[in-house]
Motif scaffolding. Sequence first.
Motif, mmCIF file in Angstrom:
data_model
loop_
_atom_site.group_PDB
_atom_site.id
_atom_site.type_symbol
_atom_site.label_atom_id
_atom_site.label_comp_id
_atom_site.label_asym_id
_atom_site.label_seq_id
_atom_site.Cartn_x
_atom_site.Cartn_y
_atom_site.Cartn_z
ATOM 1 N N ALA A 98 -77.807 -6.838 -32.607
ATOM 2 C CA ALA A 98 -78.743 -6.017 -32.019
ATOM 3 C C ALA A 98 -80.088 -6.824 -31.487
ATOM 4 O O ALA A 98 -80.699 -6.737 -30.628
ATOM 5 N N ARG A 99 -80.339 -7.967 -32.293
ATOM 6 C CA ARG A 99 -81.517 -9.037 -32.006
ATOM 7 C C ARG A 99 -81.066 -9.769 -30.591
ATOM 8 O O ARG A 99 -81.962 -9.785 -29.884
ATOM 9 N N ALA A 100 -80.087 -10.156 -30.933
ATOM 10 C CA ALA A 100 -79.437 -10.870 -29.627
ATOM 11 C C ALA A 100 -79.272 -10.053 -28.062
ATOM 12 O O ALA A 100 -79.763 -10.722 -27.313
ATOM 13 N N SER A 101 -79.237 -8.823 -28.355
ATOM 14 C CA SER A 101 -79.099 -7.952 -27.530
ATOM 15 C C SER A 101 -80.056 -7.108 -26.901
ATOM 16 O O SER A 101 -80.169 -6.166 -25.836
ATOM 17 N N GLY A 102 -81.401 -7.395 -27.744
ATOM 18 C CA GLY A 102 -82.488 -6.696 -27.554
ATOM 19 C C GLY A 102 -82.497 -4.937 -27.606
ATOM 20 O O GLY A 102 -83.051 -4.320 -26.857
ATOM 21 N N ALA B 175 -79.476 -0.768 -33.251
ATOM 22 C CA ALA B 175 -78.119 -0.059 -33.820
ATOM 23 C C ALA B 175 -78.419 0.886 -34.700
ATOM 24 O O ALA B 175 -79.068 0.685 -35.879
ATOM 25 N N VAL B 176 -78.024 2.160 -34.422
ATOM 26 C CA VAL B 176 -77.932 3.206 -35.519
ATOM 27 C C VAL B 176 -76.665 3.583 -36.173
ATOM 28 O O VAL B 176 -75.661 3.442 -35.217
ATOM 29 N N VAL B 177 -76.506 3.506 -37.286
ATOM 30 C CA VAL B 177 -75.254 3.518 -38.036
ATOM 31 C C VAL B 177 -75.275 4.860 -38.806
ATOM 32 O O VAL B 177 -76.026 5.264 -39.688
ATOM 33 N N ASP B 178 -74.192 5.412 -38.758
ATOM 34 C CA ASP B 178 -73.728 6.776 -39.409
ATOM 35 C C ASP B 178 -73.024 6.294 -40.573
ATOM 36 O O ASP B 178 -71.933 6.015 -40.361
ATOM 37 N N THR B 179 -73.487 6.343 -41.801
ATOM 38 C CA THR B 179 -73.258 5.622 -43.046
ATOM 39 C C THR B 179 -71.938 6.217 -43.534
ATOM 40 O O THR B 179 -71.022 5.696 -43.975
ATOM 41 N N ALA B 180 -71.888 7.507 -43.186
ATOM 42 C CA ALA B 180 -70.706 8.413 -43.989
ATOM 43 C C ALA B 180 -69.588 8.166 -42.957
ATOM 44 O O ALA B 180 -68.354 8.429 -43.295
ATOM 45 N N ALA B 181 -69.801 7.385 -41.593
ATOM 46 C CA ALA B 181 -68.292 7.103 -40.857
ATOM 47 C C ALA B 181 -67.996 5.999 -41.090
ATOM 48 O O ALA B 181 -66.874 5.646 -40.600
ATOM 49 N N SER C 232 -84.049 -3.380 -35.962
ATOM 50 C CA SER C 232 -82.830 -3.577 -35.443
ATOM 51 C C SER C 232 -81.729 -2.808 -35.743
ATOM 52 O O SER C 232 -80.898 -2.700 -35.104
ATOM 53 N N VAL C 233 -81.971 -2.177 -37.137
ATOM 54 C CA VAL C 233 -80.852 -1.399 -37.551
ATOM 55 C C VAL C 233 -81.453 -0.144 -38.360
ATOM 56 O O VAL C 233 -82.329 -0.346 -38.968
ATOM 57 N N ILE C 234 -80.844 1.022 -38.028
ATOM 58 C CA ILE C 234 -81.415 2.117 -38.637
ATOM 59 C C ILE C 234 -80.169 2.925 -39.135
ATOM 60 O O ILE C 234 -78.994 2.943 -38.862
#
Length: 340
Positions: A248-252, A255-261, A336-338
């Motif tokens: 995410a940092r390199a791409s600007g 990233a949103v993550v569905d932890t259940a998935a 960068s991550v959610i």
Amino acid sequence: MTATAETPVRLTQFAHGGGCACKIPPGELEDVLGGLTAAPPAAGDTPLLVGLATGDDAAVVALPARGGAAQAVVSTADFFTPVVDDPYDWGRIAAANALSDVYAMGGRPVLAVNLLAWPRDVLPFDLAREVLRGGLEVAAEAGCHVGGGHSVDDPEPKYGMAVTGLADPERLLRNDAGRPGLPLTLTKPLGLGVLNNRHKATGERFAQAVATMVALNRDASVAALAAGASCATDVTGFGLLGHLHKLARASGVTAVVDTAAVPCLDGAREAVRDGYVSGGTRRNLEWVAPHTDFGDTDTGTRLLLADAQTSGGLLVAGEIPGHPVIGELVPRGPHSVILK
């Protein structure tokens, strides 16, 4: 501790860490590498396409055009201490892990050389032979030549490979090519680190972990390219959260993550619950914490997402048939991550 014919050898007991969990912590590594740049060759016609700048999985240099299709050389090296007690399995895992860096760039491995460190006065060489046999068999499965290598006498056993591959310079998988709107796909389940740590502590063997680690990322790489993906990385010692943060940092982007998935191996959550969490995993979590919105994610899930993987899967910005979508890339926000 010296191994004898009468004493069963547990290779993991000869190492301070195991597998990719023995990597230098990501924050410390970035401090070391910060500001290091190399001057380009004075008269080079082989431009460096991927180098130190984004901390990608391998270096890539374009070959001079000589007619025909354009090609690039992919170069990487990876080695580590024993992650399992069985020497043949360790060799297979280490080879698959080293080859993975080439697949993570969208390349095809063509040549590898062994990297072996061995405590010659402590461990018998027939175990080293089994390690090398395992590496040779996985390289053969990948269609990659093994042309020798290098060995040193070392107090701690280590094994891996330096690998050279080929790729289309116009169809690379890079960690800086993500863009908002792309789904995130993970091609192997998490939990390798905690299961390996439990194995080291108790001697329990987890066949599902070994099978996952020895599986090549070749098919996932081919499928990613076929789907038109241009952004990917493999998930190894910095854990899913660490590699997500780097991507995410390199791409600007964020990233949103569905932890259940997010898929996990059988027994992984129980291993976290029972305390089989490596120091490397805890350092991963500490490193990404300032860059991550954890929401109401529980501690066990956070540790699994930061779990230091060995020979983990590919994390691809794109949808890959047969593999779970675990989130998406969105425009860059405060983190960068959610985690959701």
